[in-house]
Enzyme design. Structure first.
Site, PDB file in Angstrom:
ATOM      1  N   ASP A  51       0.935  -1.156   0.062  1.00 26.86           N
ATOM      2  CA  ASP A  51       0.028  -0.156  -0.030  1.00 26.86           C
ATOM      3  C   ASP A  51       0.987   1.308   0.038  1.00 26.86           C
ATOM      4  O   ASP A  51       2.220   1.148   0.205  1.00 26.86           O
ATOM      5  CB  ASP A  51      -0.781  -0.030   1.192  1.00 26.86           C
ATOM      6  CG  ASP A  51      -1.720   1.194   1.508  1.00 26.86           C
ATOM      7  OD1 ASP A  51      -2.227   1.706   0.458  1.00 26.86           O
ATOM      8  OD2 ASP A  51      -1.782   1.522   2.427  1.00 26.86           O
ATOM      9  N   PHE A  52       0.311   2.324  -0.314  1.00 23.22           N
ATOM     10  CA  PHE A  52       1.068   3.464  -0.141  1.00 23.22           C
ATOM     11  C   PHE A  52       1.216   4.499   1.065  1.00 23.22           C
ATOM     12  O   PHE A  52       1.951   4.380   1.875  1.00 23.22           O
ATOM     13  CB  PHE A  52       0.806   4.583  -1.438  1.00 23.22           C
ATOM     14  CG  PHE A  52       1.618   5.685  -1.554  1.00 23.22           C
ATOM     15  CD1 PHE A  52       3.040   5.605  -1.882  1.00 23.22           C
ATOM     16  CD2 PHE A  52       1.172   7.056  -1.204  1.00 23.22           C
ATOM     17  CE1 PHE A  52       3.757   6.793  -1.983  1.00 23.22           C
ATOM     18  CE2 PHE A  52       2.005   8.058  -1.483  1.00 23.22           C
ATOM     19  CZ  PHE A  52       3.241   8.076  -1.582  1.00 23.22           C
ATOM     20  N   ASP A  53      -0.087   5.007   1.256  1.00 16.65           N
ATOM     21  CA  ASP A  53      -0.106   5.988   2.347  1.00 16.65           C
ATOM     22  C   ASP A  53      -0.360   5.160   3.612  1.00 16.65           C
ATOM     23  O   ASP A  53      -1.116   4.243   3.714  1.00 16.65           O
ATOM     24  CB  ASP A  53      -1.494   7.009   2.307  1.00 16.65           C
ATOM     25  CG  ASP A  53      -1.485   7.983   1.139  1.00 16.65           C
ATOM     26  OD1 ASP A  53      -0.935   9.069   1.312  1.00 16.65           O
ATOM     27  OD2 ASP A  53      -1.993   7.590   0.003  1.00 16.65           O
ATOM     28  N   ASP A 234      -1.949  -0.757   5.368  1.00 21.62           N
ATOM     29  CA  ASP A 234      -2.672  -0.332   6.782  1.00 21.62           C
ATOM     30  C   ASP A 234      -4.110   0.040   6.530  1.00 21.62           C
ATOM     31  O   ASP A 234      -4.810   0.259   7.179  1.00 21.62           O
ATOM     32  CB  ASP A 234      -1.947   0.970   7.258  1.00 21.62           C
ATOM     33  CG  ASP A 234      -2.374   2.182   6.444  1.00 21.62           C
ATOM     34  OD1 ASP A 234      -2.363   2.154   5.184  1.00 21.62           O
ATOM     35  OD2 ASP A 234      -2.400   3.311   7.152  1.00 21.62           O
TER      36      ASP A 234
END
Ligand SMILES: [Mg+2]
Length: 296
Positions: A51-53, A234
């Site tokens: 995932d990124f953020d 997350d």
């Protein structure tokens, strides 16, 4: 499309329970066990999804300011040059946005929670969806002037965190509902739209049965040989991935929420440590100590 739907139904039928924080072990305390799992998996290739953020980049108040930590970028870049691993970043952001922010060539990207993929789209008519989303955004901008309307081409997000006004939440929801109904009835596309409320946001997206887990499944099937999936994230939408890759795959939840993942790490800094361990040790365990005779 059919095989994706089948795969989706197959795994949603498997009721993997989410577990509380206490029963999900910290990955960094279990690296030996993780290493043994990689050594005994029966494949010599890893698919690593991220995932990124909140995973590669710390969460920040201004989403347009989010950037991966220098350490995460460095270790991900090092991993991308290794044999035996395929990497993809799968984000809720638009595809172009996440690709630019990560900025590493030779890895895969997916945007809009997996709905926006390079190459073939899971949407039956992406142009029709884009046109519906555009119309939705135009109407929302006219009616919710104090909110921020984000057009992500195949999904849209209404942000109202900064709006200090009574009943803003119910007002946003009723406007979104009315606008979505209006646009749907004015279009021929059979896909339709659905909207879901989140924390200080409402998201509008095409009403198809496709999530991040399906996107990861597509990346895994595109690996040049059979591979072990591992995924780190997350988001609530990352839980779909953890369920999709279970029980063979390795899920790592970032944070302390209830999760269907196998392991957890505390935050973005621990993601760096985990990726560093993969580069230094984990990949060696997976491909075996073959004296440099690594597969490509
Ligand atoms: Mg996230």
């Amino acid at each position: 499309m059919d095989d994706h739907e089948d795969a989706h139904q197959e795994r949603t039928g498997e009721q993997r329970r989410t577990r509380t924080r206490e029963s999900v072990p910290p990955a960094l305390d279990r690296l030996d066990r993780l290493g043994r799992r990689l050594a005994t998996t029966g494949t010599q290739r890893l698919f690593l999804g991220l995932d990124f953020d909140g995973t590669l980049a710390p969460h920040v108040d201004d989403p347009s300011a989010a950037t991966p930590t220098a350490e995460n970028r460095r270790v991900l870049e090092a991993l991308s040059r290794r044999n035996g691993v395929d990497i993809a970043v799968i984000s809720g952001r638009a595809l172009d946005d996440v690709r630019t922010r990560v900025g590493i060539a030779d890895i895969g990207y997916a945007g809009n929670h997996g709905l926006e993929l390079e190459g073939a789209s899971p949407l039956s008519d992406p142009d029709a969806t884009r046109s519906m989303i555009q119309s939705v955004c135009e109407r929302l901008e006219a009616r919710l002037t104090d909110c921020e309307i984000q057009d992500k081409r195949i999904t849209a997000t209404v942000h109202y965190r900064t709006v200090d006004r009574e009943n803003i939440e119910s007002r946003v929801r009723s406007v979104v509902e009315a606008v979505v109904e209006d646009i749907e009835s004015a279009t021929d596309d059979s896909t339709g739209l659905r909207w879901t409320p989140g924390r200080n946001i409402v998201e509008i997206r095409p009403a198809i049965d496709w999530d991040k887990g399906d996107a990861v499944g597509r990346f895994v099937r595109r690996c040049p040989e059979e591979c072990l999936p591992m995924y780190v994230g997350d988001d609530t939408t990352d839980e779909d991935v953890f369920r999709a890759i279970a029980p063979e795959g390795i899920g790592v939840h970032v944070g302390s929420d209830e999760t269907a993942a196998d392991y957890r790490v505390a935050g973005v800094e621990e993601v760096t440590t985990l990726l560093g361990w993969l580069a230094d040790t984990g990949l060696e365990e997976l491909v075996g100590d073959t004296n440099g005779d690594r597969r490509t």
